[in-house]
Design a protein around this motif. Structure first.
Motif, PDB file in Angstrom:
ATOM      1  N   ALA A 124       0.836  -1.192   0.000  1.00  0.00           N
ATOM      2  CA  ALA A 124       0.000   0.000   0.000  1.00  0.00           C
ATOM      3  C   ALA A 124       0.872   1.244   0.000  1.00  0.00           C
ATOM      4  CB  ALA A 124      -0.914   0.005   1.221  1.00  0.00           C
ATOM      5  N   GLY A 125       0.483   2.213  -0.802  1.00  0.00           N
ATOM      6  CA  GLY A 125       1.177   3.484  -0.791  1.00  0.00           C
ATOM      7  C   GLY A 125       0.725   4.319   0.391  1.00  0.00           C
ATOM      8  N   LEU A 126       1.601   5.136   0.884  1.00  0.00           N
ATOM      9  CA  LEU A 126       1.302   5.995   2.024  1.00  0.00           C
ATOM     10  C   LEU A 126       0.530   7.220   1.549  1.00  0.00           C
ATOM     11  CD1 LEU A 126       1.934   6.520   5.099  1.00  0.00           C
ATOM     12  CD2 LEU A 126       3.834   7.914   4.269  1.00  0.00           C
ATOM     13  N   PRO A 127      -0.672   7.453   2.096  1.00  0.00           N
ATOM     14  CA  PRO A 127      -1.389   8.682   1.733  1.00  0.00           C
ATOM     15  C   PRO A 127      -0.607   9.903   2.238  1.00  0.00           C
ATOM     16  CG  PRO A 127      -2.872   7.091   2.767  1.00  0.00           C
ATOM     17  CD  PRO A 127      -1.466   6.577   2.958  1.00  0.00           C
ATOM     18  N   THR A 128      -0.371  10.857   1.371  1.00  0.00           N
ATOM     19  CA  THR A 128       0.381  12.048   1.748  1.00  0.00           C
ATOM     20  C   THR A 128      -0.268  12.751   2.934  1.00  0.00           C
ATOM     21  OG1 THR A 128       1.000  12.280  -0.573  1.00  0.00           O
ATOM     22  CG2 THR A 128       1.433  14.159   0.843  1.00  0.00           C
ATOM     23  N   ALA A 129      -1.585  12.716   3.028  1.00  0.00           N
ATOM     24  CA  ALA A 129      -2.308  13.388   4.115  1.00  0.00           C
ATOM     25  C   ALA A 129      -1.911  12.863   5.496  1.00  0.00           C
ATOM     26  CB  ALA A 129      -3.814  13.247   3.907  1.00  0.00           C
ATOM     27  N   THR A 130      -1.400  11.638   5.583  1.00  0.00           N
ATOM     28  CA  THR A 130      -0.988  11.108   6.889  1.00  0.00           C
ATOM     29  C   THR A 130       0.226  11.845   7.450  1.00  0.00           C
ATOM     30  OG1 THR A 130       0.417   9.390   5.920  1.00  0.00           O
ATOM     31  CG2 THR A 130      -1.880   8.786   6.397  1.00  0.00           C
ATOM     32  N   LEU A 131       0.879  12.651   6.619  1.00  0.00           N
ATOM     33  CA  LEU A 131       2.050  13.409   7.062  1.00  0.00           C
ATOM     34  C   LEU A 131       1.695  14.835   7.491  1.00  0.00           C
ATOM     35  CD1 LEU A 131       4.480  12.326   4.188  1.00  0.00           C
ATOM     36  CD2 LEU A 131       4.232  11.297   6.462  1.00  0.00           C
ATOM     37  N   ALA A 132       0.421  15.171   7.485  1.00  0.00           N
ATOM     38  CA  ALA A 132      -0.018  16.548   7.711  1.00  0.00           C
ATOM     39  C   ALA A 132       0.460  17.141   9.031  1.00  0.00           C
ATOM     40  CB  ALA A 132      -1.543  16.640   7.623  1.00  0.00           C
ATOM     41  N   ARG A 133       0.510  16.375  10.076  1.00  0.00           N
ATOM     42  CA  ARG A 133       0.897  16.899  11.396  1.00  0.00           C
ATOM     43  C   ARG A 133       2.367  16.656  11.733  1.00  0.00           C
ATOM     44  NH1 ARG A 133      -3.817  18.325  14.094  1.00  0.00           N
ATOM     45  NH2 ARG A 133      -5.689  17.333  13.268  1.00  0.00           N
ATOM     46  N   GLU A 134       3.124  16.186  10.773  1.00  0.00           N
ATOM     47  CA  GLU A 134       4.526  15.828  11.007  1.00  0.00           C
ATOM     48  C   GLU A 134       5.451  17.032  10.808  1.00  0.00           C
ATOM     49  OE1 GLU A 134       5.539  12.937  12.100  1.00  0.00           O
ATOM     50  OE2 GLU A 134       3.578  11.980  11.971  1.00  0.00           O
ATOM     51  N   PRO A 135       6.550  17.081  11.551  1.00  0.00           N
ATOM     52  CA  PRO A 135       7.594  18.064  11.258  1.00  0.00           C
ATOM     53  C   PRO A 135       8.362  17.605  10.018  1.00  0.00           C
ATOM     54  CG  PRO A 135       8.223  16.699  13.136  1.00  0.00           C
ATOM     55  CD  PRO A 135       6.829  16.284  12.752  1.00  0.00           C
ATOM     56  N   PHE A 136       8.598  18.523   9.093  1.00  0.00           N
ATOM     57  CA  PHE A 136       9.251  18.188   7.829  1.00  0.00           C
ATOM     58  C   PHE A 136      10.686  18.688   7.789  1.00  0.00           C
ATOM     59  CE2 PHE A 136       5.219  17.028   6.112  1.00  0.00           C
ATOM     60  CZ  PHE A 136       5.470  16.329   4.939  1.00  0.00           C
ATOM     61  N   ILE A 137      11.524  17.883   7.161  1.00  0.00           N
ATOM     62  CA  ILE A 137      12.903  18.251   6.849  1.00  0.00           C
ATOM     63  C   ILE A 137      12.987  18.256   5.328  1.00  0.00           C
ATOM     64  CG2 ILE A 137      15.328  17.646   7.120  1.00  0.00           C
ATOM     65  CD1 ILE A 137      14.290  15.874   9.552  1.00  0.00           C
ATOM     66  N   LEU A 138      13.282  19.415   4.757  1.00  0.00           N
ATOM     67  CA  LEU A 138      13.287  19.550   3.302  1.00  0.00           C
ATOM     68  C   LEU A 138      14.586  20.183   2.827  1.00  0.00           C
ATOM     69  CD1 LEU A 138       9.657  20.865   2.630  1.00  0.00           C
ATOM     70  CD2 LEU A 138      10.501  18.527   2.459  1.00  0.00           C
ATOM     71  N   PHE A 139      14.768  20.161   1.516  1.00  0.00           N
ATOM     72  CA  PHE A 139      15.896  20.856   0.924  1.00  0.00           C
ATOM     73  C   PHE A 139      15.747  22.350   1.183  1.00  0.00           C
ATOM     74  CE2 PHE A 139      16.190  17.098  -1.871  1.00  0.00           C
ATOM     75  CZ  PHE A 139      17.547  16.865  -1.774  1.00  0.00           C
ATOM     76  N   ALA A 140      16.867  23.013   1.461  1.00  0.00           N
ATOM     77  CA  ALA A 140      16.875  24.471   1.553  1.00  0.00           C
ATOM     78  C   ALA A 140      16.598  25.044   0.171  1.00  0.00           C
ATOM     79  CB  ALA A 140      18.223  24.948   2.074  1.00  0.00           C
ATOM     80  N   GLN A 141      15.899  26.161   0.123  1.00  0.00           N
ATOM     81  CA  GLN A 141      15.633  26.795  -1.171  1.00  0.00           C
ATOM     82  C   GLN A 141      16.933  27.069  -1.920  1.00  0.00           C
ATOM     83  OE1 GLN A 141      12.803  27.393  -2.814  1.00  0.00           O
ATOM     84  NE2 GLN A 141      11.537  26.515  -1.179  1.00  0.00           N
ATOM     85  N   SER A 142      17.982  27.413  -1.183  1.00  0.00           N
ATOM     86  CA  SER A 142      19.259  27.721  -1.814  1.00  0.00           C
ATOM     87  C   SER A 142      19.944  26.489  -2.400  1.00  0.00           C
ATOM     88  CB  SER A 142      20.195  28.411  -0.817  1.00  0.00           C
ATOM     89  OG  SER A 142      20.440  27.574   0.289  1.00  0.00           O
ATOM     90  N   ALA A 143      19.448  25.294  -2.080  1.00  0.00           N
ATOM     91  CA  ALA A 143      20.031  24.070  -2.648  1.00  0.00           C
ATOM     92  C   ALA A 143      19.615  23.868  -4.094  1.00  0.00           C
ATOM     93  CB  ALA A 143      19.627  22.852  -1.818  1.00  0.00           C
ATOM     94  N   HIS A 144      18.543  24.544  -4.519  1.00  0.00           N
ATOM     95  CA  HIS A 144      18.060  24.464  -5.901  1.00  0.00           C
ATOM     96  C   HIS A 144      17.876  23.023  -6.360  1.00  0.00           C
ATOM     97  CE1 HIS A 144      18.678  28.741  -6.204  1.00  0.00           C
ATOM     98  NE2 HIS A 144      19.940  28.576  -5.802  1.00  0.00           N
ATOM     99  N   SER A 145      17.264  22.216  -5.510  1.00  0.00           N
ATOM    100  CA  SER A 145      17.106  20.801  -5.844  1.00  0.00           C
ATOM    101  C   SER A 145      16.043  20.572  -6.909  1.00  0.00           C
ATOM    102  CB  SER A 145      16.752  19.996  -4.596  1.00  0.00           C
ATOM    103  OG  SER A 145      15.420  20.289  -4.201  1.00  0.00           O
TER     104      SER A 145
END
Length: 152
Positions: free
Chosen positions: A30-51
């Protein structure tokens, strides 16, 4: 001028600590519904990383009805994965990042077909080196699709 050649589509996956409670609720395949991550703290690429995938992640979250709560940014996918392993939050990364093989991290496919990243090779159109042409041909023939992620 630059030339861009499409190589393949790389699925975007949720990157979770291995002991994350949501993993106990999923059935195999089963794929993970993206909505299940709604209350989670996120770690993302910095905007300056231009990923190039920030907009895709924001769009996936928006389509699931939330904006990601970003608690940390990083310039490298390996750093993001390490921060997830340390329990600082969750992330969404291309499935090809699974090769980092960090302990205490699970890569889970998302349940939407919109969760893909296009991978391109970009080079100067006026480049006359035979090596550039050989590299482009090699990339096109050796990597048409990454291995599918199965919740590792």
């Amino acid at each position: 001028m630059l030339e861009s050649r499409h190589l393949y589509l790389d699925p975007l996956v949720a990157v979770l600590p291995a002991n994350h409670p949501v993993l106990q609720c999923l059935t195999d395949g089963a794929g993970l519904p993206t909505a299940t991550l709604a209350r989670e703290p996120f770690i993302l690429f910095a905007q300056s990383a231009h990923s190039g995938i920030q907009e895709q992640i924001y769009a996936l979250c928006h389509d699931a009805g939330f904006s990601p709560h970003i608690v940390q940014e990083a310039h490298e996918a390996s750093t993001i994965t390490g921060l997830v392993a340390a329990g600082l939050g969750v992330s969404i990364l291309p499935a090809s990042c699974e090769h980092f093989r960090v302990e205490n991290v699970r890569y889970m496919p998302l349940d939407t077909s919109a969760a893909v990243s296009e991978i391109h090779v970009v080079y100067h159109r006026t480049e006359h080196s035979p090596l550039v042409g050989k590299l482009v041909r090699l990339l096109k023939t050796t990597r048409t699709q990454p291995n599918p992620v199965r919740g590792r």
